[in-house]
Enzyme design. Sequence first.
Site, PDB file in Angstrom:
ATOM      1  N   GLU A   1      -8.737  -7.826   1.786  1.00  0.00           N
ATOM      2  CA  GLU A   1      -9.035  -6.522   1.168  1.00  0.00           C
ATOM      3  C   GLU A   1     -10.305  -6.575   0.325  1.00  0.00           C
ATOM      4  O   GLU A   1     -10.295  -6.328  -0.882  1.00  0.00           O
ATOM      5  CB  GLU A   1      -7.844  -6.045   0.339  1.00  0.00           C
ATOM      6  CG  GLU A   1      -6.630  -5.766   1.207  1.00  0.00           C
ATOM      7  CD  GLU A   1      -5.493  -5.052   0.497  1.00  0.00           C
ATOM      8  OE1 GLU A   1      -5.468  -5.064  -0.742  1.00  0.00           O
ATOM      9  OE2 GLU A   1      -4.645  -4.481   1.188  1.00  0.00           O
TER      10      GLU A   1
ATOM     11  N   GLU B   1      -1.353  -6.312   7.507  1.00  0.00           N
ATOM     12  CA  GLU B   1      -0.345  -5.950   6.509  1.00  0.00           C
ATOM     13  C   GLU B   1       0.127  -4.531   6.759  1.00  0.00           C
ATOM     14  O   GLU B   1      -0.691  -3.618   6.934  1.00  0.00           O
ATOM     15  CB  GLU B   1      -0.920  -5.988   5.082  1.00  0.00           C
ATOM     16  CG  GLU B   1      -1.111  -7.362   4.525  1.00  0.00           C
ATOM     17  CD  GLU B   1      -1.624  -7.351   3.088  1.00  0.00           C
ATOM     18  OE1 GLU B   1      -1.310  -6.416   2.334  1.00  0.00           O
ATOM     19  OE2 GLU B   1      -2.356  -8.300   2.741  1.00  0.00           O
TER      20      GLU B   1
HETATM   21  C1  BGP Z   1      -2.120  -5.644  -0.618  1.00  0.00           C
HETATM   22  C2  BGP Z   1      -2.331  -7.117  -0.819  1.00  0.00           C
HETATM   23  C3  BGP Z   1      -1.115  -7.957  -0.735  1.00  0.00           C
HETATM   24  C4  BGP Z   1       0.171  -7.277  -1.147  1.00  0.00           C
HETATM   25  C5  BGP Z   1       0.255  -5.817  -0.825  1.00  0.00           C
HETATM   26  C6  BGP Z   1       1.381  -5.074  -1.504  1.00  0.00           C
HETATM   27  O1  BGP Z   1      -3.072  -4.945  -1.328  1.00  0.00           O
HETATM   28  O2  BGP Z   1      -3.240  -7.625   0.121  1.00  0.00           O
HETATM   29  O3  BGP Z   1      -1.374  -9.159  -1.389  1.00  0.00           O
HETATM   30  O4  BGP Z   1       0.701  -7.701  -2.282  1.00  0.00           O
HETATM   31  O5  BGP Z   1      -0.931  -5.144  -1.106  1.00  0.00           O
HETATM   32  O6  BGP Z   1       1.054  -4.830  -2.845  1.00  0.00           O
HETATM   33  P1  BGP Z   1       2.058  -5.125  -4.024  1.00  0.00           P
HETATM   34  O7  BGP Z   1       2.374  -6.564  -3.938  1.00  0.00           O
HETATM   35  O8  BGP Z   1       1.355  -4.777  -5.268  1.00  0.00           O
HETATM   36  O9  BGP Z   1       3.263  -4.279  -3.731  1.00  0.00           O
END
Ligand code: BGP
Length: 514
Positions: A203, A403
Amino acid sequence: MTEITQEILNGAFPEDFLWGGATAANQIEGAWDEDGRGPAISDYAPLWDHEAREGLDIHSMPPLNGVSRQSLQDRMEHPERYDFPKRRGIDFYHTYEQDLELMAEMGFKVFRMSISWSRIFPNGDDPEPNEAGLAFYDRVFDKCRELGIEPMVTLSHFDMPLHLGMEYDGFMSRHTVDAFATYCETVFKRYKGKVKYWMTFNEINHVYANLCTCNGVIWDEPEGGGNPYAGRWNDKFQAAHNMLVASAKACILCHQIDPDAVIGNMLCRLENYAESSKPEDQLQVLFEDHFNWFFTDVQAFGEYPYYIKRFFRDYGVDIKMEPDDLETLKEGTIDYVSISYYMTYIMRYKGKESPEPSGSLLTQIKNPHLEMTEWGWPIDPVGLRITLNHIYDRYHLPIFISENGSGIAIEPDENGRVHDDAHIEYMKGHVEQMHQAILDGVDVFGYAWWGPIDLVSSGTSEMYKRYGQIHVDLDDYGRGSGKRTRAKSFHYYKKLIGSRGRDLENNVPDDFEI
Ligand code: BGP
């Protein structure tokens, strides 16, 4: 390019489609100071638990990872005032065998994970790598291979050795670019033949949102207080440029060292809709789209896109480049595009002919047509089909969904069963739309659910927000047995993968095995 066979027309996914899940070192490994690992900035991301969030507008939460030098120093000098859950993760460093076996039981073909840079180079720029750190990932990759799982490795997932942040301001400095290239060369050589899929920065567009775990830039608080990040577009784009050069160098090295491996980017894809049919709202969509495409445009086309020049002119951005940077960018392009996709965003005209990026990865205007998760993230499966088409149309490169998922507050019932139907419904909707995109002709070659095993949240460092098909008995404070159990979605994903995506019915019996 996917051939649309009769099977695919009948609802199947391609035979070699990479089903799996995604994680990040700092959210699962724990063992933050074991076997020679050095500290990373994420080791200083404190817990923001759900009780602390109670009554607060989720949009007003400060970026926890984007810290000023002063607040980081406070965390270093007074650790007793904080809890740092990323130091313990879910103890994957010690439980990786069992965890991977459960993923293999679900039928995983791919496991996206990241390497902790400071496990390999404790300070980020040491003269020699840490053998114990290298050996750990050997064990993980060997275990993956033994189980028939393809490891897909992010080189930097919100991961910056503390030393490079404190001493060099992370990617503000070319020293960090060189250190990153050395780290990449080391892992490409070591894991040649074991890892076929790499990606550079997770990201990367978090640079707008001041995420110092991403770019390693630690900002000083302005004298007299105020927001340390506001308006520093020159600095942010200088760090972004240095990261783009580092990403290109990684691509070049990967191609040189292991011609059988491929390397991609990773973009937090923000698909934007106009709030109304007003042309100005649509113009705002165009502006925000440009800021989102910017990184992938450079990584895929190997040059700065035309539209960013106006922004640079209007906001006084003047990037310092080394003489061969443009050549490096041109040579070091990606082999595939990877995205995280969670939600879509609504755009309203901000009254500026040349606006700034919103910098927020949380949607500001509610879409009345969409349900939201408890964390205020709109659920929009159709948006995934739209975005996949947009990406493919623009880059004509294979796409990996690195993701997608939904964090929910859920705990086991009295029999120890996690009935996470919300995960199942979220997955079902998105997989259906991904299949539609494949029928549209988009070359999607894999899908990784975010957090196949419960992990520490990136944004809030809590465990309470659960994504896992594998439930982990740990709470926000690390209390619990750490025991892994199969949630309802475990059985759902297993039959979905087993049927090559054809069986999407949520009909897992209530007395499922844990
Ligand atoms: C994305 C990241 C991840 C992950 C996900 C969910 O932005 O790449 O690392 O964590 O989001 O976010 P969160 O963990 O804050 O729910």
